[in-house]
Design an enzyme around this catalytic site. Structure first.
Site, PDB file in Angstrom:
ATOM      1  N   ASP A 101       0.581  -1.509   0.166  1.00 24.07           N
ATOM      2  CA  ASP A 101       0.095   0.362  -0.341  1.00 24.07           C
ATOM      3  C   ASP A 101       1.199   1.566   0.081  1.00 24.07           C
ATOM      4  O   ASP A 101       2.291   1.305   0.287  1.00 24.07           O
ATOM      5  CB  ASP A 101      -0.924  -0.046   1.005  1.00 24.07           C
ATOM      6  N   GLU A 162      -0.336  -1.446   5.404  1.00 30.68           N
ATOM      7  CA  GLU A 162       0.931  -0.572   6.797  1.00 30.68           C
ATOM      8  C   GLU A 162       1.151   0.608   6.772  1.00 30.68           C
ATOM      9  O   GLU A 162       1.081   1.222   8.306  1.00 30.68           O
ATOM     10  CB  GLU A 162       2.659  -1.281   5.957  1.00 30.68           C
TER      11      GLU A 162
END
Length: 400
Positions: A101, A162
């Site tokens: 991400d 994350e």
């Protein structure tokens, strides 16, 4: 001098292919909440990591919820996480981790790549951390192609959340970290190659204040002003800062028409404790402030959130792993510095399982989380070589 066998492995690192891979992955918007983009990214990663031995799996995220601006608790959808297990029965096993991400959502203006005049590549996620994922894959691919690490096993984890705290992957991180001899994460190094050493922890909280509405002119004394109470809460928490603990009241949602005493507000606040003791002090400060404000303003305060990443010290085992990486760098002609940082990452969670970790094995670059994020292209092969030699030394029996 690097032995001929190691040079043969390093020769397999293809910088041009790595750059092409970064550009392909960075062309996919994979902001944490862009589920379609994350699905595309997961498919491309699964295809790429399938070149390694073992089984690639896409794991469903754990349930996560959040507090809305009006104080409701609602579920938050996340993308799937990629895992790969190689030689799971090996006695000595490592963990390699990264994230797919980025902080750039589908509506963010920063979507395309460009070349800077000095040859750096500008693009969303090129450094944090699609470049790092290429470094991980290139190093493991080179080592596996030469059969250089058959004596050890490892897990790979690439999570989808994350950037927002790894809330849907925390249990997966803990499970995969358990019992590992060492771990490498692929967050970017600083532009000069400096590694992150000790890290502080972090906690994010939403504190919902419920008061009582009333007419601001006719009967204000019958109201209980939630906005004022939230402001008081923010001031009390800000006053809890101390050496080893920073506190950032970041936002208050609430309020309404000028002639209505507001009955609802939500305070958002971030804590950065340097160690476990500071975390305990922060937790106590939250509890005390909530109770005091509730009594002083005759309101209810509901707490939501957690200290999701514990502080990460550099203990003796981590020190040995840093020394091993620094020695591998020296073999390549690199001088690697190390410094503590207040930033956090999944390395915090891995270290909490008592696993030594170096979590900035990724590319060199900078301006991450901004529209100027850039990758120093020559660091792709450089950092892949660093990982390759470090892992090779572990496979050869280096003490950890």
């Amino acid at each position: 001098m690097i032995a001929s066998s190691a040079r043969r492995i390093l020769a397999r690192i293809d910088a041009a292919a790595m750059l092409a891979g970064v550009r392909d992955w960075a062309a996919v918007n994979s902001g944490t909440y862009n589920l379609s983009g994350l699905a595309t990214m997961a498919e491309r990663l699964a295809a790429a990591f399938a070149a390694l031995p073992g089984e690639v799996r896409l794991v469903d995220p754990a349930p996560v919820d959040r507090m809305t601006a009006d104080g409701r608790i609602e579920p938050v959808a996340h993308g799937r996480h990629l895992t790969l297990a190689v030689r799971p029965q090996a006695q000595r096993r490592l963990l390699f981790f990264g994230h797919m991400d980025t902080v750039y959502g589908p509506d963010h203006p920063f979507q395309s790549q460009a070349w800077r005049a000095d040859g750096a590549l500008i693009g969303p996620g090129v450094t944090d951390m699609k470049g790092g994922l290429q470094v991980m894959l290139a190093a493991l691919s080179a080592l596996e192609a030469e059969g250089a690490i058959d004596a050890i096993g490892y897990d790979v984890l690439v999570n989808s959340d994350e950037e927002t705290g790894s809330l849907s992957s925390a249990t997966l991180i803990a499970a995969l970290a358990e019992g590992k001899a060492a771990a490498f994460g692929y967050e970017p190094a600083l532009p000069d190659g400096t590694l992150a050493g000790a890290r502080g922890g972090t906690g994010n909280f939403s504190l919902a204040v419920t008061g009582r509405s009333a007419h601001a002119g006719r009967n204000p004394e019958e109201g209980r002003n939630a906005l004022v109470a939230a402001a008081d809460l923010a001031l009390r928490l800000a006053a809890a800062k101390a050496p080893g603990l920073t506190v950032n009241p970041a936002r208050i949602d609430g309020g309404g028409p000028n002639n209505v005493v507001p009955d609802h507000a939500v305070l958002r606040v971030n804590f950065r404790p340097a160690d476990a003791a500071a975390t305990a002090r922060a937790d106590a400060a939250i509890e005390e402030a909530c109770q005091t404000v509730a009594a002083a303003h005759d309101v209810a305060v509901h707490r939501h959130g957690s200290f999701n990443r514990p502080a990460k010290p550099v203990d003796a085992a981590a020190g040995r792993l840093f020394a091993l990486v620094e020695a591998a760098g020296a073999e390549l002609g690199l001088t690697l510095g190390r410094r503590a940082t207040g930033g956090v990452c999944d390395g915090n969670n891995v270290a909490a399982r008592e696993v030594p970790v170096v979590d900035t094995m990724g590319v060199r670059g900078g301006a991450i989380h901004s529209p100027e994020e850039y990758l120093l292209v020559d660091s792709l092969a450089e950092r892949a070589a660093l990982s390759t030699l470090a892992v090779l030394r572990i496979a050869e029996g280096a003490r950890l």
